[in-house]
Design a protein around this motif. Sequence first.
Motif, PDB file in Angstrom:
ATOM      1  N   THR A 402       0.748  -1.334   0.001  1.00  0.00           N
ATOM      2  CA  THR A 402       0.015   0.036  -0.027  1.00  0.00           C
ATOM      3  C   THR A 402       0.986   1.338   0.172  1.00  0.00           C
ATOM      4  O   THR A 402       0.405   2.249  -0.107  1.00  0.00           O
ATOM      5  CB  THR A 402      -0.812  -0.004   1.261  1.00  0.00           C
ATOM      6  OG1 THR A 402      -0.049  -0.255   2.467  1.00  0.00           O
ATOM      7  CG2 THR A 402      -1.911  -1.132   1.132  1.00  0.00           C
ATOM      8  N   LEU A 403       2.106   1.290   0.091  1.00  0.00           N
ATOM      9  CA  LEU A 403       3.054   2.381   0.253  1.00  0.00           C
ATOM     10  C   LEU A 403       2.917   3.250  -1.141  1.00  0.00           C
ATOM     11  O   LEU A 403       3.084   2.552  -2.291  1.00  0.00           O
ATOM     12  CB  LEU A 403       4.454   1.903   0.537  1.00  0.00           C
ATOM     13  CG  LEU A 403       4.676   1.787   1.950  1.00  0.00           C
ATOM     14  CD1 LEU A 403       6.198   1.149   2.071  1.00  0.00           C
ATOM     15  CD2 LEU A 403       4.717   2.770   2.945  1.00  0.00           C
ATOM     16  N   THR A 404       2.641   4.448  -0.717  1.00  0.00           N
ATOM     17  CA  THR A 404       2.606   5.476  -1.761  1.00  0.00           C
ATOM     18  C   THR A 404       4.135   6.313  -1.800  1.00  0.00           C
ATOM     19  O   THR A 404       4.493   6.846  -2.798  1.00  0.00           O
ATOM     20  CB  THR A 404       1.505   6.288  -2.038  1.00  0.00           C
ATOM     21  OG1 THR A 404       1.330   6.829  -0.629  1.00  0.00           O
ATOM     22  CG2 THR A 404       0.336   5.400  -2.101  1.00  0.00           C
ATOM     23  N   ARG A 405       4.447   6.795  -0.525  1.00  0.00           N
ATOM     24  CA  ARG A 405       5.555   7.702  -0.303  1.00  0.00           C
ATOM     25  C   ARG A 405       6.416   7.212   0.609  1.00  0.00           C
ATOM     26  O   ARG A 405       5.887   6.961   1.937  1.00  0.00           O
ATOM     27  CB  ARG A 405       4.868   9.202   0.029  1.00  0.00           C
ATOM     28  CG  ARG A 405       3.951   9.944  -1.170  1.00  0.00           C
ATOM     29  CD  ARG A 405       4.035  11.479  -0.851  1.00  0.00           C
ATOM     30  NE  ARG A 405       3.565  11.619   0.377  1.00  0.00           N
ATOM     31  CZ  ARG A 405       3.964  13.071   1.126  1.00  0.00           C
ATOM     32  NH1 ARG A 405       4.553  13.931   0.477  1.00  0.00           N
ATOM     33  NH2 ARG A 405       3.274  13.149   2.346  1.00  0.00           N
ATOM     34  N   VAL A 406       7.673   7.384   0.372  1.00  0.00           N
ATOM     35  CA  VAL A 406       8.723   6.855   1.452  1.00  0.00           C
ATOM     36  C   VAL A 406       9.784   8.023   1.475  1.00  0.00           C
ATOM     37  O   VAL A 406      10.458   8.096   0.351  1.00  0.00           O
ATOM     38  CB  VAL A 406       9.216   5.591   1.283  1.00  0.00           C
ATOM     39  CG1 VAL A 406      10.310   5.323   2.151  1.00  0.00           C
ATOM     40  CG2 VAL A 406       8.256   4.333   1.254  1.00  0.00           C
ATOM     41  N   ARG A 407       9.890   8.527   2.607  1.00  0.00           N
ATOM     42  CA  ARG A 407      10.804   9.791   2.600  1.00  0.00           C
ATOM     43  C   ARG A 407      11.771   9.388   3.860  1.00  0.00           C
ATOM     44  O   ARG A 407      11.459   9.735   5.211  1.00  0.00           O
ATOM     45  CB  ARG A 407      10.360  11.016   2.698  1.00  0.00           C
ATOM     46  CG  ARG A 407       9.219  11.275   1.500  1.00  0.00           C
ATOM     47  CD  ARG A 407       9.123  12.768   1.315  1.00  0.00           C
ATOM     48  NE  ARG A 407      10.164  13.377   0.395  1.00  0.00           N
ATOM     49  CZ  ARG A 407      10.357  14.506  -0.021  1.00  0.00           C
ATOM     50  NH1 ARG A 407       9.206  15.411   0.346  1.00  0.00           N
ATOM     51  NH2 ARG A 407      11.295  15.132  -0.554  1.00  0.00           N
ATOM     52  N   LEU A 408      12.987   9.048   3.615  1.00  0.00           N
ATOM     53  CA  LEU A 408      14.060   8.632   4.691  1.00  0.00           C
ATOM     54  C   LEU A 408      15.201   9.609   4.552  1.00  0.00           C
ATOM     55  O   LEU A 408      16.250   9.165   5.109  1.00  0.00           O
ATOM     56  CB  LEU A 408      14.231   7.378   4.743  1.00  0.00           C
ATOM     57  CG  LEU A 408      13.007   6.274   4.686  1.00  0.00           C
ATOM     58  CD1 LEU A 408      13.254   4.670   4.657  1.00  0.00           C
ATOM     59  CD2 LEU A 408      12.159   6.459   6.000  1.00  0.00           C
ATOM     60  N   ARG A 409      15.366  10.668   4.115  1.00  0.00           N
ATOM     61  CA  ARG A 409      16.093  11.437   3.759  1.00  0.00           C
ATOM     62  C   ARG A 409      17.055  11.785   5.105  1.00  0.00           C
ATOM     63  O   ARG A 409      16.374  12.067   6.055  1.00  0.00           O
ATOM     64  CB  ARG A 409      15.822  12.793   3.216  1.00  0.00           C
ATOM     65  CG  ARG A 409      16.857  13.627   2.781  1.00  0.00           C
ATOM     66  CD  ARG A 409      16.565  14.948   2.099  1.00  0.00           C
ATOM     67  NE  ARG A 409      15.768  15.384   2.703  1.00  0.00           N
ATOM     68  CZ  ARG A 409      14.611  16.323   2.718  1.00  0.00           C
ATOM     69  NH1 ARG A 409      14.037  16.467   1.314  1.00  0.00           N
ATOM     70  NH2 ARG A 409      14.207  17.091   3.572  1.00  0.00           N
ATOM     71  N   ASN A 410      18.288  11.716   4.864  1.00  0.00           N
ATOM     72  CA  ASN A 410      19.055  12.288   5.767  1.00  0.00           C
ATOM     73  C   ASN A 410      19.121  11.676   7.102  1.00  0.00           C
ATOM     74  O   ASN A 410      18.599  12.314   8.449  1.00  0.00           O
ATOM     75  CB  ASN A 410      19.078  13.799   6.132  1.00  0.00           C
ATOM     76  CG  ASN A 410      19.460  14.590   4.977  1.00  0.00           C
ATOM     77  OD1 ASN A 410      19.947  14.160   4.055  1.00  0.00           O
ATOM     78  ND2 ASN A 410      18.908  15.895   4.858  1.00  0.00           N
ATOM     79  N   ASN A 411      19.569  10.421   7.282  1.00  0.00           N
ATOM     80  CA  ASN A 411      19.437   9.390   8.486  1.00  0.00           C
ATOM     81  C   ASN A 411      20.680   8.903   8.444  1.00  0.00           C
ATOM     82  O   ASN A 411      21.644   9.216   7.791  1.00  0.00           O
ATOM     83  CB  ASN A 411      18.106   8.554   8.465  1.00  0.00           C
ATOM     84  CG  ASN A 411      17.009   9.213   8.989  1.00  0.00           C
ATOM     85  OD1 ASN A 411      16.766   9.480  10.159  1.00  0.00           O
ATOM     86  ND2 ASN A 411      15.881   9.748   8.143  1.00  0.00           N
ATOM     87  N   GLN A 412      20.917   7.557   9.031  1.00  0.00           N
ATOM     88  CA  GLN A 412      22.117   6.791   9.186  1.00  0.00           C
ATOM     89  C   GLN A 412      21.811   5.420   9.058  1.00  0.00           C
ATOM     90  O   GLN A 412      22.328   4.543   9.363  1.00  0.00           O
ATOM     91  CB  GLN A 412      22.651   7.009  10.470  1.00  0.00           C
ATOM     92  CG  GLN A 412      23.098   8.334  10.973  1.00  0.00           C
ATOM     93  CD  GLN A 412      23.744   8.733  12.610  1.00  0.00           C
ATOM     94  OE1 GLN A 412      23.777   7.492  13.157  1.00  0.00           O
ATOM     95  NE2 GLN A 412      23.849   9.871  12.973  1.00  0.00           N
ATOM     96  N   LEU A 413      20.887   5.422   7.997  1.00  0.00           N
ATOM     97  CA  LEU A 413      20.504   3.774   7.473  1.00  0.00           C
ATOM     98  C   LEU A 413      21.598   3.179   6.647  1.00  0.00           C
ATOM     99  O   LEU A 413      22.519   3.780   5.837  1.00  0.00           O
ATOM    100  CB  LEU A 413      19.246   4.060   6.807  1.00  0.00           C
ATOM    101  CG  LEU A 413      17.915   4.761   7.321  1.00  0.00           C
ATOM    102  CD1 LEU A 413      16.802   4.726   6.448  1.00  0.00           C
ATOM    103  CD2 LEU A 413      17.637   3.561   8.548  1.00  0.00           C
ATOM    104  N   SER A 414      21.747   2.069   6.855  1.00  0.00           N
ATOM    105  CA  SER A 414      22.726   1.536   6.197  1.00  0.00           C
ATOM    106  C   SER A 414      22.464  -0.020   5.822  1.00  0.00           C
ATOM    107  O   SER A 414      21.186  -0.473   5.687  1.00  0.00           O
ATOM    108  CB  SER A 414      24.127   0.974   7.214  1.00  0.00           C
ATOM    109  OG  SER A 414      23.650   0.207   8.202  1.00  0.00           O
ATOM    110  N   GLY A 415      23.349  -0.769   4.980  1.00  0.00           N
ATOM    111  CA  GLY A 415      22.696  -2.183   4.576  1.00  0.00           C
ATOM    112  C   GLY A 415      22.320  -1.878   3.040  1.00  0.00           C
ATOM    113  O   GLY A 415      21.936  -0.944   2.701  1.00  0.00           O
ATOM    114  N   GLU A 416      21.611  -3.074   2.720  1.00  0.00           N
ATOM    115  CA  GLU A 416      21.148  -3.221   1.256  1.00  0.00           C
ATOM    116  C   GLU A 416      19.623  -3.023   1.443  1.00  0.00           C
ATOM    117  O   GLU A 416      19.163  -3.274   2.357  1.00  0.00           O
ATOM    118  CB  GLU A 416      21.271  -4.558   0.811  1.00  0.00           C
ATOM    119  CG  GLU A 416      22.919  -4.707   0.362  1.00  0.00           C
ATOM    120  CD  GLU A 416      22.998  -5.944  -0.537  1.00  0.00           C
ATOM    121  OE1 GLU A 416      22.193  -6.598  -0.965  1.00  0.00           O
ATOM    122  OE2 GLU A 416      24.339  -6.413  -0.804  1.00  0.00           O
ATOM    123  N   VAL A 417      18.947  -2.386   0.285  1.00  0.00           N
ATOM    124  CA  VAL A 417      17.754  -2.162   0.400  1.00  0.00           C
ATOM    125  C   VAL A 417      17.156  -3.585   0.072  1.00  0.00           C
ATOM    126  O   VAL A 417      17.390  -4.127  -1.070  1.00  0.00           O
ATOM    127  CB  VAL A 417      17.321  -1.159  -0.445  1.00  0.00           C
ATOM    128  CG1 VAL A 417      15.909  -1.039  -0.493  1.00  0.00           C
ATOM    129  CG2 VAL A 417      17.881   0.095  -0.234  1.00  0.00           C
TER     130      VAL A 417
END
Length: 993
Positions: A402-417
Amino acid sequence: MALAAAVVVFLLQLCRFSLSLNQEGRYLLEAERGLVDPSGALSDWNPRDSTPCNWTGITCSDGTVTAVDLTDRGLTGPFPASLCRLPNLAFLSLSANYINSSLPDSALVPCDALAHLDLSQNLLVGSLPDALAALPALTYLDLTGNNFTGPIPPSFGRFPRIRALSLVANLLTSTVPAFLGNLTTLRQLNLSYNPFAPGEIPPSLGNLSSLEVLWLAGCNLVGDIPPSLGQLSELADLDLSTNALSGRIPESIVNLSSIVQIELYNNSLSGPIPLGFGKSGSLLQIDASMNQLEGPLPEDLFDAPLLESVHFYSNRLIGAIPASVSRSTSLIELRLFANRLNGSLPSDLGKNSPLMLLDLSDNMLSGEIPGSICDRGVLEELLLIDNLFSGGLPVGLSRCQTLTRVRLRNNQLSGEVPAGFWGLPHLWLLELRGNSLSGGISPLISGAANLSKIVIDDNRFTGSIPSEMGALSKLYEFSASNNQFSGPLPASLGNLEELGQLDLHRNLLSGELLRGIHSWKKLSELNLADNKFTGRIPPELGDLPVLNYLDLSGNLLTGSIPIQLQNLKLNEFNLSNNDLSGAVPPLFLRDVYRNSFLGNPGLCDGMPGLCPVSRSTGDQRGYIWLLRSIFILASLVFAVGVAWFVWRHRKYKQAKQGTEKSKWTLTSFHKLGFSEYEILDCLDEDNVIGSGGSGKVYKAVLSNGETVAVKKLWGTSKKDVENVNHSVDDGFEAEVATLGKIRHKNIVKLWCCCTTKDCKLLVYEYMPHGSLGDLLHGSKGGLLDWPTRYKIALDAAEGLSYLHHDCMPPIVHRDVKSNNILLDGEYGAKVADFGVAKAVEMIGRGPKSMSVIAGSCGYIAPEYAYTLRVNEKSDIYSFGVVILELVTGKLPVDPEFGEKDLVKWVSCTMEQKGTDHVIDPKLDMHHREEMRRVLGIGLLCTSSLPINRPSMRRVVKMLQEVGAESKPTKAEKKDGQLSPYYCEDGSDHGSIV
């Protein structure tokens, strides 16, 4: 004789028909005769019928008329008083028509049986009639969306049976009266969006024990919320938004046992959020955004069993999000962005609640994104911008269809999507910029059929760009700069017809640039700088119709520069640091393009600084000097001839005017240091400084050293009259009547007017920098830095606020635009050109008051097209367009926008590309936050619904708050803080509040 007999028979027949219609029908026909019915909505009101019970809009009971419903029938004219003579009329609705004039007390007598009266969305003016409160059976009164003025009369505190009272969006003044607390039968009270004077909420409203709805949004309320409102045990909907309320939220509010919705946003409330909301068994929504609330979120807030929506964004909340949020079984929306929240999210957030929207952007939250965030399978928007989240993306998100918008800008996320995440079918916005994510883009991305925007810059992505991206038919932006993508660009990208922005700079991409890119008709930005591309520049680039940003610098490109690139209208052009050779196309042989070709040793043929100087240059100098000398001599002779001609012409004109000066009449509005004769001497074509729809403007330098501007109205001479189709007298009288009585620092000063039988002149103070429109959109637009533009916006807003709120009666300008905002020597702004200005009390009194088209293309409020209603809200819309001009540097209507105007272009561009793409590139982005907030005010003013537009007094206050909050030191403000009036880029956090 036969003819006479026929006439007698006809008259007898007509008499029989008229007698056949009962008395109620005659009253209705009398009402119809007083109205204009252009669409024929009442065409079946037939005098030959015996009863009106089958007519359009008429309802009968036991053969007598009990209801008249003529909603939205396009009717024009005064209120039909004969309707009140229907003895059993209980229901009357004339909503959404053009009922004009005032509503006199006599028009409402007797109407003794009337229980329901709806006159909303009409053109009624004047004061509220006392007779309304005397109607003995009236329980429902709706006067929303008219132009009623003055205070709410004391008689309105004496309705005997009133249950619903709505006065929304009028022009009511004074303050919200305390006597409304006497209406103990009230269930609904709606006074929103009136220009009341600053005043407090009357504590007496706490006496309305039956009240279910209390709407006081946009009422210029100040002070504290009275604790007495907590006594309203039946209250279900409380809306105090968009005011200037201060102090704490009273703890008594949590005692509202029937409350369903609480709206407190856009005030100045401070202090903590009261504890106790969790015990409410009926609360569905609470919104206290855009205040100054402090402290933690109450631990019990999310224990309210029916709570669906929580909005506390743009406050000063601190601490962790309480663990109770994960226990909620009803929570749908949670917006807490732009606070100072910290800590991690509960690990089971989303497991028990049907979360559809989660926006926690611009906080200091850390830890991992909960894996259960989409366990209920309904999450549509996940916005966690500018936080400290770490770890990888939860695998569960790859199953969140159901996702339409994902905004995760400017964090410290790592690893593969997770591979499946790339291919979510309804996702149209994916922003992962500014993290440490790795791996590649999965070929499963071909399943993301709705993907319009991919922003994954500043990560550690590797591998090649998959050819499956060519299947994304709706892709508008692909930004993946500052990664480690390698290999060639897939040829399938050339098939993307909707592609508008492709930014892949600073990667390891190689191979030749794409050819066969004729599908890129919408591409405006192409940035492939700092890669390893080889080969020649494709000539097809020059055929792209809207490309204005081209950066191919820092590659290994060879060959010559295609001459087709001259077809482009480029704002940014960079081919530097390649291995290009050959001649530079002639159009680029200018200093402005010098830096576009640096670092290409093989380029030559005339570009200064890039190529050696020709040996023949010295030999040509003597010849060039001779040509220059001849040209200078010829120019001197020409200038002397022109000066002699002008001198003779002025002498002749002065002699001719001398015989006519005695015919002029001067009317002054200030103490003058000049005569009308000095003004007349300056009406020379050499002194013309402007020309508009209403006249030609001259600059006049007087003998006392003062400079004035003189407007000579079109069509005022016999020659001009032949070419003009509108009445000059009306415009002249309107402007003189308006400006002559105004005294305000932000309204252009009218010194005097000069008139004869054939000519009319207006003499204004001279504004050295001309109009805002000419300066902003001309070659000198770069002179207007952001502080200057902000000051212009505030000055103009104060001028319009004076017209709307401090003039009696209020004045609607009706043609607010950048060309009617003039700038003095210090770039101070003053509102000008009142040729179509009208006092509010005159609007709606008939066709004559609407004979002038109100406004200019691009500035006209959308409702004018179908209502022709003009009030302060129309000016506010136009001023909002001016604000958008100041922030964007764009014209209100431009071929660049296609079928859109500036308002729609800004909204769409912000939604698709972000705020930075609408801000004028000539402005210093150091002021980005202030520009974003002013842009939000402009969008609020241009809301499509007039009721959502703030008053000009509120606009002034909001602009002042922007200026005040821009003064603290940088250490006091976190970078990237979101606007309290509009979300960061129009798509981060929903829509205008």
